[in-house]
Design a protein around this motif. Structure first.
Motif, mmCIF file in Angstrom:
data_model
loop_
_atom_site.group_PDB
_atom_site.id
_atom_site.type_symbol
_atom_site.label_atom_id
_atom_site.label_comp_id
_atom_site.label_asym_id
_atom_site.label_seq_id
_atom_site.Cartn_x
_atom_site.Cartn_y
_atom_site.Cartn_z
ATOM 1 N N ASP A 1 0.827 -1.208 0.000
ATOM 2 C CA ASP A 1 0.000 0.000 0.000
ATOM 3 C C ASP A 1 0.856 1.251 0.000
ATOM 4 O OD1 ASP A 1 -2.314 -1.494 0.015
ATOM 5 O OD2 ASP A 1 -2.429 -1.549 2.216
ATOM 6 N N GLY A 2 2.020 1.202 0.567
ATOM 7 C CA GLY A 2 2.927 2.338 0.597
ATOM 8 C C GLY A 2 4.351 1.864 0.475
ATOM 9 N N GLY A 3 5.235 2.759 0.078
ATOM 10 C CA GLY A 3 6.613 2.366 -0.126
ATOM 11 C C GLY A 3 7.317 2.090 1.194
ATOM 12 N N GLU A 4 8.025 0.976 1.260
ATOM 13 C CA GLU A 4 8.838 0.668 2.414
ATOM 14 C C GLU A 4 10.225 1.268 2.220
ATOM 15 O OE1 GLU A 4 8.861 -3.521 3.065
ATOM 16 O OE2 GLU A 4 6.861 -3.524 3.975
ATOM 17 N N VAL A 5 11.013 1.204 3.270
ATOM 18 C CA VAL A 5 12.366 1.759 3.206
ATOM 19 C C VAL A 5 13.139 1.127 2.063
ATOM 20 C CG1 VAL A 5 14.572 1.912 4.407
ATOM 21 C CG2 VAL A 5 12.452 2.369 5.649
ATOM 22 N N ARG A 6 13.018 -0.189 1.897
ATOM 23 C CA ARG A 6 13.776 -0.866 0.855
ATOM 24 C C ARG A 6 13.374 -0.397 -0.546
ATOM 25 N NH1 ARG A 6 11.591 -7.120 0.625
ATOM 26 N NH2 ARG A 6 9.392 -6.657 0.228
ATOM 27 N N ASP A 7 12.115 0.035 -0.695
ATOM 28 C CA ASP A 7 11.683 0.535 -1.996
ATOM 29 C C ASP A 7 12.328 1.883 -2.309
ATOM 30 O OD1 ASP A 7 9.912 -1.630 -2.531
ATOM 31 O OD2 ASP A 7 8.482 -0.763 -1.114
ATOM 32 N N ALA B 1 16.836 8.102 -8.638
ATOM 33 C CA ALA B 1 15.418 8.284 -8.327
ATOM 34 C C ALA B 1 14.713 9.105 -9.400
ATOM 35 C CB ALA B 1 15.269 8.954 -6.961
ATOM 36 N N LEU B 2 15.368 10.164 -9.875
ATOM 37 C CA LEU B 2 14.768 10.988 -10.921
ATOM 38 C C LEU B 2 14.668 10.208 -12.234
ATOM 39 C CD1 LEU B 2 16.584 14.351 -10.124
ATOM 40 C CD2 LEU B 2 14.183 13.791 -9.681
ATOM 41 N N ASN B 3 15.673 9.372 -12.491
ATOM 42 C CA ASN B 3 15.628 8.520 -13.677
ATOM 43 C C ASN B 3 14.455 7.546 -13.611
ATOM 44 O OD1 ASN B 3 16.605 5.540 -14.574
ATOM 45 N ND2 ASN B 3 17.265 7.054 -16.094
ATOM 46 N N MET B 4 14.247 6.920 -12.467
ATOM 47 C CA MET B 4 13.146 5.969 -12.321
ATOM 48 C C MET B 4 11.791 6.670 -12.389
ATOM 49 S SD MET B 4 14.026 2.902 -9.736
ATOM 50 C CE MET B 4 15.577 2.031 -9.715
ATOM 51 N N PRO C 1 10.062 -0.163 -8.039
ATOM 52 C CA PRO C 1 9.019 0.329 -7.125
ATOM 53 C C PRO C 1 7.885 1.117 -7.766
ATOM 54 C CG PRO C 1 11.189 0.624 -6.160
ATOM 55 C CD PRO C 1 11.421 0.169 -7.568
ATOM 56 N N ILE C 2 8.180 1.953 -8.766
ATOM 57 C CA ILE C 2 7.107 2.770 -9.348
ATOM 58 C C ILE C 2 6.199 1.957 -10.260
ATOM 59 C CG2 ILE C 2 6.548 4.829 -10.698
ATOM 60 C CD1 ILE C 2 9.198 6.037 -9.790
ATOM 61 N N PRO C 3 6.703 1.252 -11.274
ATOM 62 C CA PRO C 3 5.789 0.457 -12.103
ATOM 63 C C PRO C 3 5.084 -0.647 -11.328
ATOM 64 C CG PRO C 3 8.079 -0.021 -12.674
ATOM 65 C CD PRO C 3 8.091 1.201 -11.800
ATOM 66 N N ALA C 4 5.696 -1.136 -10.243
ATOM 67 C CA ALA C 4 5.058 -2.174 -9.431
ATOM 68 C C ALA C 4 4.003 -1.594 -8.495
ATOM 69 C CB ALA C 4 6.111 -2.922 -8.621
ATOM 70 N N GLY C 5 3.909 -0.281 -8.402
ATOM 71 C CA GLY C 5 2.876 0.357 -7.596
ATOM 72 C C GLY C 5 3.212 0.521 -6.135
ATOM 73 N N ARG C 6 4.454 0.277 -5.758
ATOM 74 C CA ARG C 6 4.820 0.387 -4.352
ATOM 75 C C ARG C 6 5.174 1.816 -3.961
ATOM 76 N NH1 ARG C 6 7.823 -3.874 -6.142
ATOM 77 N NH2 ARG C 6 9.814 -2.873 -5.726
ATOM 78 N N ALA D 1 4.898 10.832 -7.804
ATOM 79 C CA ALA D 1 5.139 12.106 -7.115
ATOM 80 C C ALA D 1 6.071 11.927 -5.922
ATOM 81 C CB ALA D 1 3.816 12.718 -6.656
ATOM 82 N N GLU D 2 5.956 10.785 -5.237
ATOM 83 C CA GLU D 2 6.853 10.510 -4.115
ATOM 84 C C GLU D 2 8.293 10.378 -4.603
ATOM 85 O OE1 GLU D 2 4.739 7.859 -0.782
ATOM 86 O OE2 GLU D 2 4.646 6.930 -2.755
#
Length: 305
Positions: A12-18, A67-70, A87-92, A96-97
């Motif tokens: 539902d939200g990004g974890e530290v590892r993401d 991060a900006l590249n992803m 993390p982004i395409p997987a929805g984690r 904007a984050e």
């Protein structure tokens, strides 16, 4: 990558590892390593605490670029097999984050490097982040098959930044280190593109094999290998590196050329294996050269290099 999970495991939200995965840790490791070499090879010195802070700032700047590249590449990452679990395409993590995370880290890294070292190094770091995130990611990568040739400059700047952090200037030695990485980048990534061609085609990225074909790409890899061999020797030839580096550069450069020639001569059935072998060796080549430079820099104060 250790931080990737499948889409069915999306949180539902990004974890530290993401968020760590957004930093591209494996790419960051090369940035940090070459920056360390630049710092330790530079004449003079920097206070150890300030040196560590400066190195962390360079690492964070590299992570900001990742991060900006992803963030910008989330659409193509989603359709490429090797990046779809990011993390982004997987929805984690939401786009904007990732954007806010990358911009915040970029600003912090540049300010900290300026305060800990000097503003020339900070300016070079800022330019590198901009070059990678805007010039390469947002423009060159999707526009031209020469994307990695020009865009490779971003990955070649860390030793220059490390050198500037210590000396406050840029001289021939860090420029030679820059040229080694800059010349190494096209054959390294084109070897990858040869066996990841379908993935790039699916995403619409104009990598060299997809635009010019495999045969032309293999010829260009061989041409760059022939160029890289003397460029790799340049730090020794110009008196910046010692004989250990000269021997290592000569042997590694010859092996790079040999493997590129094998790739050039391989038929269609064997080219993927040869491309993977060259890609793997190219990583060894760069790390080994800079490891020898690092060893000589550490031994120089005792007169052993």
């Amino acid at each position: 990558m250790a931080f990737e999970v499948t889409k069915t495991e999306a949180l539902d939200g990004g974890e530290v590892r993401d968020f760590v995965a957004l930093l591209k840790p494996r790419v960051m490791s090369l940035v940090v390593f070459t920056a360390v070499v630049g710092m330790l090879a530079a004449p003079g010195g920097i206070h150890p605490v300030l040196g560590v802070v400066a190195l962390l700032a360079i690492a964070v700047g590299a992570g900001a670029s990742g991060a900006l590249n992803m963030w910008y590449d989330a659409d193509i990452d989603a359709v490429m097999r090797r990046t779809s679990a990011r993390p982004i395409p997987a929805g984690r993590i939401q786009p904007a984050e990732a954007l806010g995370f990358g911009l915040t880290l970029a600003g912090i890294s540049v300010m900290v490097l300026g305060l800990a070292a000097n503003w020339l190094a900070a300016g070079l770091l800022a330019f590198t982040i901009f070059f990678y995130a805007v010039i390469y990611t947002a423009w060159l990568k999707r526009w031209t098959a020469q994307n990695i040739v020009i865009g490779g400059a971003a990955g070649a700047f860390p030793p220059v930044i490390g050198w500037a952090a210590v000396t406050g200037d840029v001289s021939l030695a860090p420029v030679l280190m820059f040229l080694v990485i800059f010349t190494w980048t096209p054959p390294h990534f084109w070897a990858l593109a040869l066996f990841a061609r379908d993935d790039y085609a699916r995403a619409g990225i104009p990598m060299m094999p997809n635009v010019a074909g495999d045969a032309s790409t293999r010829r260009q890899i061989f041409a760059y290998a022939l160029l890289l061999a003397p460029v790799g020797l340049a730090p020794y030839l110009f008196g910046f590196a010692g004989p250990a580096y000269g021997i290592a550069a000569a042997l590694l450069g010859a092996e790079f050329v040999r493997r590129a020639f094998v790739l050039l001569r391989r038929g269609d059935a064997e080219r993927h294996r040869a491309a993977k072998a060259l890609f793997g060796f190219s990583i060894v080549y760069l790390f080994a050269l800079f490891a020898v430079l690092l060893g000589e820099a550490l031994l120089r104060p005792w007169g052993w290099a």
